[in-house]
Design a protein around this motif. Structure first.
Motif, short mmCIF file in Angstrom:
data_model
loop_
_atom_site.label_atom_id
_atom_site.label_comp_id
_atom_site.label_asym_id
_atom_site.label_seq_id
_atom_site.Cartn_x
_atom_site.Cartn_y
_atom_site.Cartn_z
N TRP A 108 8.11 -16.46 -1.02
CA TRP A 108 8.75 -17.73 -0.62
C TRP A 108 7.82 -18.92 -0.79
CZ3 TRP A 108 6.42 -20.42 3.38
CH2 TRP A 108 5.57 -19.70 4.23
N GLN A 109 6.52 -18.66 -0.88
CA GLN A 109 5.58 -19.77 -1.02
C GLN A 109 5.47 -20.27 -2.45
OE1 GLN A 109 2.28 -17.78 1.04
NE2 GLN A 109 2.35 -19.35 2.61
N SER A 132 -3.68 -16.08 -1.67
CA SER A 132 -2.44 -15.29 -1.74
C SER A 132 -1.22 -16.20 -1.64
CB SER A 132 -2.40 -14.28 -0.59
OG SER A 132 -2.16 -14.94 0.64
N GLN A 136 3.07 -8.58 1.41
CA GLN A 136 2.36 -9.73 1.99
C GLN A 136 0.98 -9.30 2.49
OE1 GLN A 136 4.88 -11.66 4.91
NE2 GLN A 136 3.12 -12.33 6.13
N ILE A 137 0.91 -8.12 3.11
CA ILE A 137 -0.36 -7.60 3.62
C ILE A 137 -1.32 -7.35 2.46
CG2 ILE A 137 -1.43 -5.61 4.74
CD1 ILE A 137 1.19 -5.42 6.44
N ALA A 139 -6.71 -11.04 -1.84
CA ALA A 139 -7.34 -12.36 -1.93
C ALA A 139 -8.69 -12.36 -1.21
CB ALA A 139 -6.41 -13.42 -1.35
N SER A 155 9.61 -6.64 3.07
CA SER A 155 8.75 -7.51 2.25
C SER A 155 7.37 -7.69 2.85
CB SER A 155 9.42 -8.88 2.09
OG SER A 155 9.57 -9.49 3.36
N SER A 156 7.20 -7.33 4.12
CA SER A 156 5.90 -7.56 4.76
C SER A 156 4.80 -6.71 4.14
CB SER A 156 6.00 -7.28 6.26
OG SER A 156 6.28 -5.92 6.47
N GLY A 207 -2.78 -10.60 0.93
CA GLY A 207 -3.85 -11.21 1.72
C GLY A 207 -5.15 -10.43 1.58
N LEU A 208 -5.05 -9.10 1.65
CA LEU A 208 -6.27 -8.29 1.56
C LEU A 208 -6.91 -8.41 0.18
CD1 LEU A 208 -5.07 -5.05 3.45
CD2 LEU A 208 -6.58 -6.85 4.32
N MET A 262 0.85 -1.18 0.00
CA MET A 262 0.00 0.00 0.00
C MET A 262 0.90 1.24 0.00
SD MET A 262 -2.62 -1.63 2.81
CE MET A 262 -4.05 -0.53 2.88
N VAL A 272 11.96 -7.26 6.84
CA VAL A 272 11.03 -6.22 7.30
C VAL A 272 10.22 -5.66 6.13
CG1 VAL A 272 10.87 -3.90 8.29
CG2 VAL A 272 12.45 -5.58 9.29
#
Lengths: 411, 411
Positions: free
Chosen positions: A98-99, A94, A75-76, A82, A71-72, A79-80, A43, A69
């Motif tokens: 690394w996944q 999401s 990630q947020i 998805a 990369s988070s 998730g939002l 964001m 730090v």
């Protein structure tokens, strides 16, 4: 099912409302029959906040922790996004880098992508999932630690996914609605291009057009990914935005596609340098070590074994250049009479793949500038670009004159 | 090297300054000769912000995406803490839950820890790393997705690491300096306990003392982890805080260790219920389904085949309880004359492992309340606890009277 990659930048996912708007666009492409891979940025403002925390904590930070730090943020958003799609009854999930796993080198904070296995996500598409939301800008190192790809890495992530999944297209949603013949803030006659060749986009990107990262364009060119730049903030039809594509996909035959500029340049001249083999290396080696980004280089005709060497660099690096030259002189590596810096210049360039097959572009450019009474200080050319340094006060005038001279207003 | 686990909660890492202060404590333990595992929470307020975004996006959210979003908070703190330690020249690195990997069940947002392999972190300790900073509250499911352990999960993470690494001690840094004989806001005579038994801590935690999560105390008890609660905001000596430990490690022999209270209780009575086998199930089944947290239950003596059934629950669940009972009545599952709710009650409890071997604690408690003219409405007892419901207006008075009666002011 054909695969489409859609990338949303930070301003396009800055709030929950904007994420919802982006999700609607994704939903429409699913309805069009695509399996969609969505690449999201953090964001807007998020990455800067995280970076500032890291820098405040540790000015010479461990890049591995920086990556953990920073990369988070993506990630947020992933998730939002998805969750938003699920609320619209679009099957989505999401993935953090690394996944996937998006495998990179170990060069933390500026890692290069090495491999994107497709099996995991393709299996989910096979099970009926319609959208894979992937956190951009990040991957995993051979050591199992989170890496980031550097600023603009989300564009690169998107193009890499499009290449790996052989996507029909890679749509980059951003806050502008495409690539223009020139900056619309400088010329009201600027026209959005429907298509632009990879090579032209590369030149424009390196000349300061901020639409796409140079690296993502290079990658798209190498894998022939059809890259579309379009606005998150407007209703787009099928032909919206600008398609960045291979030269052979462009029918139109303009000689020049765009006029670019770079405002804050300086012209630095070393007066009366001893002209001997190796003198260029003796000058530009120390400049590179000092972190001076030298752009154009011109060497004047030699006279009595001495010459003037001129180069351009960003205006805020002149002091650093001066210092590097003084030190090289003190070490006896070079010898010059004086260093003269003109800090009131700018660079104006015309770019076009048509130049390759058209003679006379340079003289057409120089004539247009002469007609406005603009003096040219330095000239450099490449196969598809001509750049000149001129007084900064003429910048807008030069851009407008060239835009007119090459008839860019009309398609 | 002996291993120490240190856990810092959200308020202890709320700002970069506080992270720095926490890191200094870690540095001191490293200087004391420990290899330290630091478990961090998200910066205070961070988790709430992330949760609110998820809930706003999708009220009935996919818990897997919730976990992906919410776990990022701890990841950020872990990286910042590792950087801070590195700045202090303490060799440290961060681990996200999935990197350890802390393996959990697939019960997203309330996952249970299944295994914590120690090889990865121990190998790094062997290479000279002194501090492993681990993001609390999170792990990885068998499917490779991020899980979270539910609120308070960072305490549980800390205790689980202490058990897995056979740590000398697990220090929980929080915003209070230990466990008190009662709430210091209620009684100025409240005294910090040097030691408290696991069983007592469990009762106090379930009675509303917010110092430690019930689940982490259970885990500590099962693996006999020496758990210390202490303040992040004070200078601590070796005997600071409160040690939560096995009963046999406590020499002192107070009968009662603490007085707890719960303010917003309600007493609900079903008048004239048909007294038949299965009536309790017919009442409390629907209440549980309706999400009413029934605490105390008292059944009065039966008369003419009918009885009064009384239970307590949080005051804000009375309407829900009433509704559930009306519906069960309408379905013909139960029959009662009336439902009477007393919403102005509170619960006061005394807790102590000494009760097991001391008779007369109950009568001592009831006498103390009688001497203050406080009427007891409901009584329940366990092996190491006696709780009473009384009018809410007497709450402070009751707590102070019991604190005095059992001589808790002095050690």
């Amino acid at each position: 099912m054909p695969v489409l990659v859609m990338k949303f930048g930070g301003t396009s996912v800055a709030t929950l409302d904007r994420i919802a708007r982006a999700a609607k666009r994704v939903g429409r492409e699913v309805a069009n029959g695509y399996d969609v891979i969505v690449i999201v940025s953090a964001m807007a403002g998020k990455t800067n906040e995280l970076v500032s925390w890291v820098e405040e904590t540790s000015p010479l930070f461990d890049a591995r922790e920086y990556d953990a730090v920073v990369s988070s943020g993506e990630q947020i958003t992933a998730g939002l996004m998805a969750l938003t799609l699920q609320e619209m009854d679009v099957p989505a999930r999401s993935w953090a880098g690394w996944q996937v796993p998006l495998k990179t080198t170990s060069a933390h904070s500026s890692a290069r992508i090495e491999e994107i296995p497709t099996d995991n996500i393709m299996a989910k598409f096979g099970e009926g999932m319609k959208v894979a939301v992937v956190a951009g800008f990040q991957g995993i190192s051979p050591e199992g630690r989170i890496t980031t790809l550097g600023r603009g890495g989300s564009d690169t992530t998107a193009v890499a996914f499009a290449a790996a999944f052989e996507a029909d297209r890679c749509d980059i949603y951003t806050d502008v609605d495409g690539v223009y013949t020139t900056d619309p803030r400088i010329s009201t006659k600027a026209r959005k291009l429907d298509r632009i060749a990879f090579e032209e986009m590369l030149e424009l990107a390196s000349l300061g057009a901020k639409v796409l990262q140079t690296r993502s364009v290079e990658l798209a060119m190498r894998y022939n990914v059809r890259l579309r730049v379009l606005s998150s903030f407007e209703d787009n039809n099928e032909n919206a935005g600008t398609l960045v594509c291979a030269e052979e996909d462009i029918m139109e035959s303009k000689v020049v596609s765009g006029v670019a500029y770079s405002r804050d340049e300086a012209k630095v001249t070393l007066i009366s340098v001893a002209d001997r083999p190796g003198i260029a290396a003796a000058i530009f080696g120390p400049l590179a070590e000092a972190g001076v980004n030298v752009d154009m280089i011109v060497q004047n005709i030699s006279e009595d074994g001495r010459t003037d060497m001129t180069f351009s660099c960003p205006v805020d690096q002149v002091a650093r250049a001066d210092d590097a030259m003084e030190k090289a002189k003190a070490r006896g590596e070079i010898n010059y009479h004086d260093l003269v810096a003109d800090k009131d210049v700018c660079k104006v360039s015309v770019v076009g793949i048509g130049m390759r097959s058209h003679a006379g572009v340079a003289s057409q450019m120089f004539t247009a500038l002469k007609n406005e009474g603009i003096n040219i200080k330095v000239i450099t050319t490449s196969e598809i670009k001509i750049s000149v340094l001129i007084d900064r006060k003429y910048m807008e005038l030069a851009v407008q004159a060239l835009h007119d001279a090459f008839g860019l207003e009309t398609a």
